[in-house]
Design an enzyme around this catalytic site. Sequence first.
Site, mmCIF file in Angstrom:
data_model
loop_
_atom_site.group_PDB
_atom_site.id
_atom_site.type_symbol
_atom_site.label_atom_id
_atom_site.label_comp_id
_atom_site.label_asym_id
_atom_site.label_seq_id
_atom_site.Cartn_x
_atom_site.Cartn_y
_atom_site.Cartn_z
ATOM 1 N N CYS A 1 91.414 65.750 64.044
ATOM 2 C CA CYS A 1 91.059 67.158 64.360
ATOM 3 C C CYS A 1 92.153 67.725 64.730
ATOM 4 O O CYS A 1 93.033 67.791 64.163
ATOM 5 C CB CYS A 1 89.962 66.886 65.516
ATOM 6 S SG CYS A 1 90.343 65.725 66.931
ATOM 7 N N TRP B 1 92.265 63.269 69.923
ATOM 8 C CA TRP B 1 91.723 62.856 71.230
ATOM 9 C C TRP B 1 90.028 62.901 71.498
ATOM 10 O O TRP B 1 89.563 62.472 72.492
ATOM 11 C CB TRP B 1 92.531 62.884 72.324
ATOM 12 C CG TRP B 1 92.781 64.125 73.039
ATOM 13 C CD1 TRP B 1 91.837 65.192 72.782
ATOM 14 C CD2 TRP B 1 94.129 64.590 73.372
ATOM 15 N NE1 TRP B 1 92.495 66.285 73.399
ATOM 16 C CE2 TRP B 1 93.732 66.108 73.936
ATOM 17 C CE3 TRP B 1 95.055 63.924 74.040
ATOM 18 C CZ2 TRP B 1 94.712 66.953 74.400
ATOM 19 C CZ3 TRP B 1 96.189 64.656 74.310
ATOM 20 C CH2 TRP B 1 96.080 65.973 74.834
ATOM 21 N N ASP B 2 89.638 63.676 70.788
ATOM 22 C CA ASP B 2 87.866 63.703 70.973
ATOM 23 C C ASP B 2 86.985 63.239 69.785
ATOM 24 O O ASP B 2 86.522 62.310 69.522
ATOM 25 C CB ASP B 2 87.673 65.257 71.345
ATOM 26 C CG ASP B 2 87.998 65.355 72.758
ATOM 27 O OD1 ASP B 2 87.842 64.965 73.715
ATOM 28 O OD2 ASP B 2 88.914 66.690 72.982
ATOM 29 N N ARG B 3 87.088 64.249 68.664
ATOM 30 C CA ARG B 3 86.381 64.188 67.318
ATOM 31 C C ARG B 3 87.079 62.853 66.684
ATOM 32 O O ARG B 3 86.336 62.227 66.126
ATOM 33 C CB ARG B 3 86.507 65.349 66.599
ATOM 34 C CG ARG B 3 85.585 66.637 67.171
ATOM 35 C CD ARG B 3 85.864 67.645 66.321
ATOM 36 N NE ARG B 3 87.002 68.422 66.790
ATOM 37 C CZ ARG B 3 87.484 69.573 66.493
ATOM 38 N NH1 ARG B 3 86.617 70.373 65.744
ATOM 39 N NH2 ARG B 3 88.500 69.948 66.749
ATOM 40 N N ARG C 1 86.687 65.824 80.674
ATOM 41 C CA ARG C 1 85.578 66.233 79.505
ATOM 42 C C ARG C 1 84.423 65.885 80.547
ATOM 43 O O ARG C 1 83.351 66.562 80.288
ATOM 44 C CB ARG C 1 85.546 65.087 78.441
ATOM 45 C CG ARG C 1 86.537 65.112 77.621
ATOM 46 C CD ARG C 1 86.742 66.649 76.946
ATOM 47 N NE ARG C 1 87.872 66.940 75.977
ATOM 48 C CZ ARG C 1 88.973 67.337 76.095
ATOM 49 N NH1 ARG C 1 88.956 68.062 77.208
ATOM 50 N NH2 ARG C 1 89.845 67.670 75.213
#
Length: 577
Positions: free
Chosen positions: A315, A319-321, A367
């Site tokens: 992404c 580090w998220d998707r 988050r």
Amino acid sequence: MAAARGCPPAGSGDRALAELLLEFSRAQYRAKDGGGTAAAKVERIERRCLELFGRDYRYSVIPNVHGEVCAHYPRHIVLLERDAGRDPFESPVQVGKLQDLINRSKMARCRGRFVCPVILYKGKHICRSATLAGWGELYGRTGYNYIFSGGSDDAWADAEDISEEDSALRNADSQLFDKVRGHDIKLLRYLSVRYICDLMVENKKVKFGLNVTSSEKVDKAQRYADFTLLSIPYPGCEFFKEYKDRDYTAEGLIFNWKQDYVDAPLSIPASLTQSLNIDWSEYQSWDLVQQTQNYLKLLISIINSDDDSGLLVHCISGWDRTPLFISLLRLSLWADGLIHASLEPSEILYLTVAYDWFLFGHMLVDRLSKGEEIFFFCFNFLKHITSEEFSAVKSQRRKSLPPGFTLEEICMLKQRDRGSTTSLSSDFSLGMESSPGAAGSFTYEAVELMPAGAQTQAAWRKSCASSPQAVLWSRAQQSEDRLPSTGMVEVKSSSSSSSTHSDNFLRIGSSPLEVPRSRLLSASDRESRLEEVRSAFLASYSRTIGLKAVPPSPSGAIGGLLEQFVRGVGLRGSSTL
């Protein structure tokens, strides 16, 4: 850098996972942050990950103890080399050469998050990274490194031509991009990566008017033209605030594709979509469940292709998707019995939470504070991928079936025409040897299949309609064409085939589709394994992060998320979470 063996586990089962989630929710992991109590906890988590990798794989380690390679990658970066004892495929990648390429290429990607192999499947490396660094970040970071390294940039490993490249850094951005992206491409090729899946909804990330990141799909010099580029835009972590606000319900939640910054359309080569039976033109109307499901099907289809090419998923920062889909891939392949075959549900859950999320820098503390709960979504989403349509085993079997016949019909021949080579007609030969065990348990000893015509197929089905074997298979597997859970696929080469028909043969389980001696799990096994992982996650999350994250309402009622947790761990009635 041999595999670490015999390391005692840092903890076991629920307690180890609870300790991991508590640490994850309290502090942001950074490899460069050493010393103190937190470092001791991280070391325990890393040791546990190495022990779990070592159960099934031979591996080497790239040291990153002080974050010198990447500040927010694991301190011990694992290079999986071979599945110990099951998978005949071995990665040709040498850790020393890989480390050298990483040191040369890391500047090419956002935050220095270079292309890193994290899953080994059939000898193919599934990798993760951030997107390409843009002009703003690249010049800012190279200038910083130049000043604070005493006039030399340690990002460039070519000591003999530093002065020449130093001039290029300051005077010609095209040469700078040629340099760093050239090294990035060398790394991708060394890892045999062909497919690059870009999850960004933007072509470039813009901050304060600067293009701080770019992507392969908009590289002006088309340096990545030799790769198969897939633009599969997926909402960023901010969107998962809406998921939380909707009481953690993903059904019916559709991303707003008309926002100004969204300029990356979905783009997938037609050759990769033909077998999936998905109308990709409708992607903007999909809700979060359908979009995630379809993207996962695409990734599974890519890694199951007949070539030896690897896959990169990224992404923006990676580090998220990125961990969302890396984790779903790892768990899906594990549920099929294709990777990490010796790990129990609690162990594969620990490994993917610790390695794919925590040690690769997911900012859970941040988050959670913003309600962007993509981490929780990942594991709660497992309920949506339990069916066989997400199974890599199914995909392998489908490729191996002769046209017009189902797996049940082939299996019936084991009983009816055992050992026959002419049982169907001159158009269809099959040799199959029965293996001892319960009904429906069998081993492929040698299978050679030639296409049978429609009339042959119809006649054979009619003759088998009332046979006891047909009834047996019909009852045992009414709606699913899968191998029995007790089945083992083994293939021996056959010498009985005619050379004049060799081009028409299909061999079930033959390379590169075979996985010798590994247990192929049925759909019901897959479902139960994924449900175990999800239940273990919900139970541990409720005792650590979840119970503290959702306060009770003024009326004393339990909030939506907590209510789900309570039901999920069995303290209330069943939930459709």
